[in-house]
Design a protein around this motif. Structure first.
Motif, PDB file in Angstrom:
ATOM      1  N   SER A  22     -35.169 -21.781  -3.697  1.00 47.07           N
ATOM      2  CA  SER A  22     -35.665 -23.116  -3.330  1.00 47.07           C
ATOM      3  C   SER A  22     -35.641 -24.091  -4.498  1.00 47.07           C
ATOM      4  O   SER A  22     -35.931 -25.268  -4.332  1.00 47.07           O
ATOM      5  CB  SER A  22     -37.096 -23.020  -2.805  1.00 47.07           C
ATOM      6  OG  SER A  22     -37.126 -22.155  -1.705  1.00 47.07           O
ATOM      7  N   GLY A  76     -34.349 -24.669  -9.045  1.00 48.72           N
ATOM      8  CA  GLY A  76     -33.664 -24.188 -10.243  1.00 48.72           C
ATOM      9  C   GLY A  76     -34.610 -23.629 -11.300  1.00 48.72           C
ATOM     10  O   GLY A  76     -34.174 -23.295 -12.403  1.00 48.72           O
ATOM     11  N   CYS A 102     -33.610 -28.564 -13.246  1.00 48.82           N
ATOM     12  CA  CYS A 102     -33.924 -27.701 -12.108  1.00 48.82           C
ATOM     13  C   CYS A 102     -33.870 -28.517 -10.821  1.00 48.82           C
ATOM     14  O   CYS A 102     -34.673 -29.426 -10.636  1.00 48.82           O
ATOM     15  CB  CYS A 102     -35.312 -27.111 -12.266  1.00 48.82           C
ATOM     16  SG  CYS A 102     -35.557 -26.264 -13.839  1.00 48.82           S
ATOM     17  N   PHE A 104     -28.071 -26.274 -12.219  1.00 51.53           N
ATOM     18  CA  PHE A 104     -27.979 -25.051 -11.420  1.00 51.53           C
ATOM     19  C   PHE A 104     -27.606 -25.375  -9.990  1.00 51.53           C
ATOM     20  O   PHE A 104     -28.061 -26.372  -9.430  1.00 51.53           O
ATOM     21  CB  PHE A 104     -29.313 -24.309 -11.445  1.00 51.53           C
ATOM     22  CG  PHE A 104     -29.687 -23.838 -12.805  1.00 51.53           C
ATOM     23  CD1 PHE A 104     -29.035 -22.760 -13.373  1.00 51.53           C
ATOM     24  CD2 PHE A 104     -30.663 -24.486 -13.538  1.00 51.53           C
ATOM     25  CE1 PHE A 104     -29.348 -22.332 -14.650  1.00 51.53           C
ATOM     26  CE2 PHE A 104     -30.990 -24.063 -14.812  1.00 51.53           C
ATOM     27  CZ  PHE A 104     -30.330 -22.986 -15.369  1.00 51.53           C
ATOM     28  N   SER A 105     -26.742 -24.519  -9.442  1.00 52.62           N
ATOM     29  CA  SER A 105     -26.371 -24.669  -8.039  1.00 52.62           C
ATOM     30  C   SER A 105     -25.891 -23.316  -7.532  1.00 52.62           C
ATOM     31  O   SER A 105     -25.184 -22.602  -8.250  1.00 52.62           O
ATOM     32  CB  SER A 105     -25.243 -25.707  -7.937  1.00 52.62           C
ATOM     33  OG  SER A 105     -24.438 -25.421  -6.825  1.00 52.62           O
ATOM     34  N   PRO A 106     -26.279 -22.926  -6.311  1.00 52.74           N
ATOM     35  CA  PRO A 106     -25.855 -21.602  -5.821  1.00 52.74           C
ATOM     36  C   PRO A 106     -24.353 -21.497  -5.597  1.00 52.74           C
ATOM     37  O   PRO A 106     -23.815 -20.399  -5.462  1.00 52.74           O
ATOM     38  CB  PRO A 106     -26.618 -21.453  -4.497  1.00 52.74           C
ATOM     39  CG  PRO A 106     -27.079 -22.805  -4.119  1.00 52.74           C
ATOM     40  CD  PRO A 106     -27.161 -23.620  -5.376  1.00 52.74           C
TER      41      PRO A 106
END
Ligand code: SAH
Length: 216
Positions: free
Chosen positions: A140, A142, A113, A88-90
């Motif tokens: 903050s 994942g 995460c 996961f990454s924004p």
């Protein structure tokens, strides 16, 4: 379907996955959820999972080698399953219902995460099969993204939604507004009524009205 979640905060998942539809699905063995503590895959006494960034700067970065070790171990136990590693990454492509449908056909989904400043970029490039963002905002960690994906995928697995739940969803469609009693809601001196068509008893008209409002 087996979900394997790699995190440094394993307890976060206990309460959410212990309730409602997902708890029932686990009991019925339709899904399995296993949470792994990344610190169990470290080699040093302090169980270090992060280090300072090359090039300098604030914050800490999660080490790709520890993540690699965890994934190698988890994958080797289930080598015959169709498996995918998800990070996961924004900043990545957004997770959608189409992705949920596609992923629901797998046998094992492994989630990593991130925390701190994120994970060493080599984990995203060479270890992950896919990287998702769950929206244009920065969390903050994942863990919430992993929970969101586990839930979206699970409810597409046959039997996970109860019969009435899945029938309702098919009948209404996603995004169709729903109403229940009272027929007139009073709030701050105003009255809000249920759309007349829903009270009409005319099933064809009701179906048309719902169809015109569905988003998916
Ligand atoms: N500094 C990083 C953000 C790190 S946030 C950057 O600029 O990209 C820490 C972790 O939270 C990330 O590694 C990711 O796993 C998770 N995360 C935060 N926001 C997210 C989002 N919108 N979607 C998916 N994962 C997210």
């Amino acid at each position: 379907m087996k979900f394997e979640i790699i995190t440094i905060f394993p307890k976060i998942f206990d309460s959410y996955f212990g309730e409602s539809i997902l708890a029932r699905a686990r009991k019925k063995k339709l899904i399995q959820i296993k949470v792994h503590n990344l610190r169990d895959y470290t080699a040093d006494k302090h169980k270090t999972v992060d280090d300072s960034p090359y090039g300098g700067g604030p914050g800490m970065v999660m080490r790709a080698d520890v993540i690699a070790k965890a994934i190698t171990k988890i994958k080797s136990q289930k080598s015959n399953l169709k498996s995918k590693v998800i990070l996961f990454s924004p900043a990545s492509k957004k997770f959608t219902q189409k992705d949920a449908q596609r992923l629901s056909k797998y046998g094992q989904l492994i989630f990593v995460c991130g925390r701190y400043e994120g994970v060493d970029c080599r984990a995203e490039k060479y270890i992950a099969d896919e990287v998702f963002s769950i929206g244009d905002f920065v969390l903050s960690g994942g863990e919430i993204p992993a929970m969101a994906v586990v839930e979206a995928v699970s409810r597409l697995i046959p039997g996970v939604l109860g019969k009435s739940e899945s029938i309702e969803e098919k009948r209404y469609g996603v995004g169709v507004p729903v109403y229940t009693r009272p027929e007139v809601l009073e709030y701050k001196g105003k009255k809000y009524r249920v759309p007349k068509v829903l009270l009409s008893g005319n099933h064809r008209k009701i179906a048309e009205w719902r169809e015109s409002r569905r988003s998916v």
